[in-house]
Design a protein around this motif. Sequence first.
Motif, short mmCIF file in Angstrom:
data_model
loop_
_atom_site.label_atom_id
_atom_site.label_comp_id
_atom_site.label_asym_id
_atom_site.label_seq_id
_atom_site.Cartn_x
_atom_site.Cartn_y
_atom_site.Cartn_z
N PRO A 152 -25.23 -18.18 7.10
CA PRO A 152 -24.06 -17.84 6.28
C PRO A 152 -24.18 -16.45 5.65
O PRO A 152 -25.29 -15.92 5.50
CB PRO A 152 -24.04 -18.90 5.19
CG PRO A 152 -25.17 -19.81 5.44
CD PRO A 152 -26.02 -19.23 6.52
N GLU A 153 -23.06 -15.90 5.29
CA GLU A 153 -23.04 -14.60 4.63
C GLU A 153 -23.90 -14.67 3.37
O GLU A 153 -23.86 -15.64 2.62
CB GLU A 153 -21.60 -14.23 4.26
CG GLU A 153 -21.47 -12.80 3.75
CD GLU A 153 -20.02 -12.42 3.53
OE1 GLU A 153 -19.78 -11.64 2.60
OE2 GLU A 153 -19.15 -12.90 4.29
N GLY A 154 -24.72 -13.65 3.17
CA GLY A 154 -25.59 -13.59 2.01
C GLY A 154 -26.98 -14.16 2.25
O GLY A 154 -27.85 -14.09 1.38
N PHE A 155 -27.20 -14.76 3.42
CA PHE A 155 -28.51 -15.32 3.78
C PHE A 155 -29.10 -14.55 4.94
O PHE A 155 -28.38 -13.96 5.73
CB PHE A 155 -28.37 -16.80 4.15
CG PHE A 155 -28.10 -17.71 2.99
CD1 PHE A 155 -29.13 -18.38 2.35
CD2 PHE A 155 -26.80 -17.89 2.52
CE1 PHE A 155 -28.87 -19.22 1.28
CE2 PHE A 155 -26.54 -18.72 1.45
CZ PHE A 155 -27.58 -19.40 0.82
N ARG A 156 -30.43 -14.59 5.06
CA ARG A 156 -31.11 -13.89 6.15
C ARG A 156 -31.58 -14.81 7.26
O ARG A 156 -32.07 -14.36 8.28
CB ARG A 156 -32.34 -13.14 5.62
CG ARG A 156 -32.01 -12.03 4.66
CD ARG A 156 -33.22 -11.28 4.22
NE ARG A 156 -34.36 -12.18 4.03
CZ ARG A 156 -35.56 -11.81 3.69
NH1 ARG A 156 -35.82 -10.55 3.50
NH2 ARG A 156 -36.54 -12.68 3.53
N ASN A 157 -31.50 -16.11 6.99
CA ASN A 157 -31.97 -17.04 7.99
C ASN A 157 -31.16 -18.33 7.93
O ASN A 157 -30.20 -18.42 7.18
CB ASN A 157 -33.48 -17.30 7.84
CG ASN A 157 -33.86 -17.59 6.41
OD1 ASN A 157 -33.20 -18.40 5.75
ND2 ASN A 157 -34.91 -16.97 5.92
N ASN A 158 -31.56 -19.31 8.74
CA ASN A 158 -30.78 -20.54 8.84
C ASN A 158 -31.65 -21.76 8.53
O ASN A 158 -32.86 -21.64 8.31
CB ASN A 158 -30.13 -20.65 10.22
CG ASN A 158 -31.12 -20.51 11.36
OD1 ASN A 158 -32.28 -20.90 11.25
ND2 ASN A 158 -30.67 -19.96 12.48
N SER A 207 -29.78 -25.09 -0.29
CA SER A 207 -28.74 -24.09 -0.59
C SER A 207 -27.91 -23.79 0.65
O SER A 207 -26.67 -23.70 0.57
CB SER A 207 -29.37 -22.79 -1.11
OG SER A 207 -29.98 -23.00 -2.34
N LEU A 208 -28.56 -23.63 1.78
CA LEU A 208 -27.85 -23.39 3.03
C LEU A 208 -26.92 -24.56 3.36
O LEU A 208 -25.77 -24.35 3.75
CB LEU A 208 -28.84 -23.16 4.18
CG LEU A 208 -29.52 -21.80 4.23
CD1 LEU A 208 -30.78 -21.85 5.09
CD2 LEU A 208 -28.56 -20.74 4.74
N GLN A 209 -27.43 -25.76 3.19
CA GLN A 209 -26.61 -26.95 3.45
C GLN A 209 -25.37 -26.95 2.58
O GLN A 209 -24.27 -27.23 3.06
CB GLN A 209 -27.42 -28.22 3.11
CG GLN A 209 -27.90 -28.98 4.26
CD GLN A 209 -28.44 -30.34 3.82
OE1 GLN A 209 -28.95 -30.52 2.73
NE2 GLN A 209 -28.32 -31.28 4.71
N LYS A 210 -25.54 -26.63 1.33
CA LYS A 210 -24.43 -26.63 0.38
C LYS A 210 -23.36 -25.62 0.79
O LYS A 210 -22.16 -25.91 0.81
CB LYS A 210 -24.95 -26.31 -1.02
CG LYS A 210 -23.97 -26.55 -2.13
CD LYS A 210 -24.64 -26.26 -3.46
CE LYS A 210 -24.35 -27.36 -4.41
NZ LYS A 210 -24.92 -27.13 -5.75
N VAL A 211 -23.80 -24.42 1.15
CA VAL A 211 -22.87 -23.37 1.55
C VAL A 211 -22.16 -23.74 2.85
O VAL A 211 -20.96 -23.50 3.00
CB VAL A 211 -23.64 -22.02 1.72
CG1 VAL A 211 -22.79 -20.98 2.41
CG2 VAL A 211 -24.10 -21.51 0.35
N LEU A 212 -22.89 -24.33 3.78
CA LEU A 212 -22.32 -24.65 5.09
C LEU A 212 -21.38 -25.83 5.08
O LEU A 212 -20.56 -25.98 5.99
CB LEU A 212 -23.44 -24.89 6.11
CG LEU A 212 -24.25 -23.65 6.49
CD1 LEU A 212 -25.50 -24.05 7.27
CD2 LEU A 212 -23.40 -22.68 7.29
N THR A 213 -21.46 -26.69 4.08
CA THR A 213 -20.59 -27.86 4.05
C THR A 213 -19.37 -27.65 3.16
O THR A 213 -18.60 -28.58 2.96
CB THR A 213 -21.37 -29.11 3.60
OG1 THR A 213 -21.99 -28.87 2.33
CG2 THR A 213 -22.41 -29.50 4.63
N LYS A 214 -19.19 -26.45 2.64
CA LYS A 214 -18.00 -26.17 1.82
C LYS A 214 -16.82 -25.92 2.70
O LYS A 214 -16.86 -25.42 3.76
CB LYS A 214 -18.26 -24.95 0.93
CG LYS A 214 -19.08 -25.30 -0.28
CD LYS A 214 -19.14 -24.12 -1.19
CE LYS A 214 -19.88 -24.51 -2.47
NZ LYS A 214 -19.97 -23.46 -3.41
#
Length: 153
Positions: free
Chosen positions: A31-37, A146-153
Amino acid sequence: MKKLLETTLQSRKILYNIIKNTPKEQLLKIPEGFRNNIWWNIAHVMVTQQRLVYKLSNLQMHIPQELAEKFQKGTTPDGTATDEEIKMVSTFLFSTIEWTQEDLEKGLFQEFNEYTTSANVTLKTVDDAMVFNLYHEGLHLGVVLSLQKVLTK
């Protein structure tokens, strides 16, 4: 040491459930603002444990070298993961901790190469490495959540 391994195993169970219950597309998305997955973070913690505990103890890691190289510190996700890789990492999440317990009981950890981490923590023994590893896994678990939270919005 037993409690440390039990706690690490609990962290690994959370990561395992995430890898099993997250669509592959979301595992690989940055996601935008992250460097990895999510995928990279999960594989990275498994690889880092092997490097900190085994490699610094001059012992053979229990994982394939290509995984160690692909997910070591300083790498970035390449946007791919085969079903075989995902299955392999999922299995290694548990087996690497089980092997560590067995190898500790066998007394295999006789040597250790002192190492200062990027968090400026100097590891002098395998016990130090295992304590730091749990801290490291906690950081990456937080990133995964955090990635999970951003990706499920």
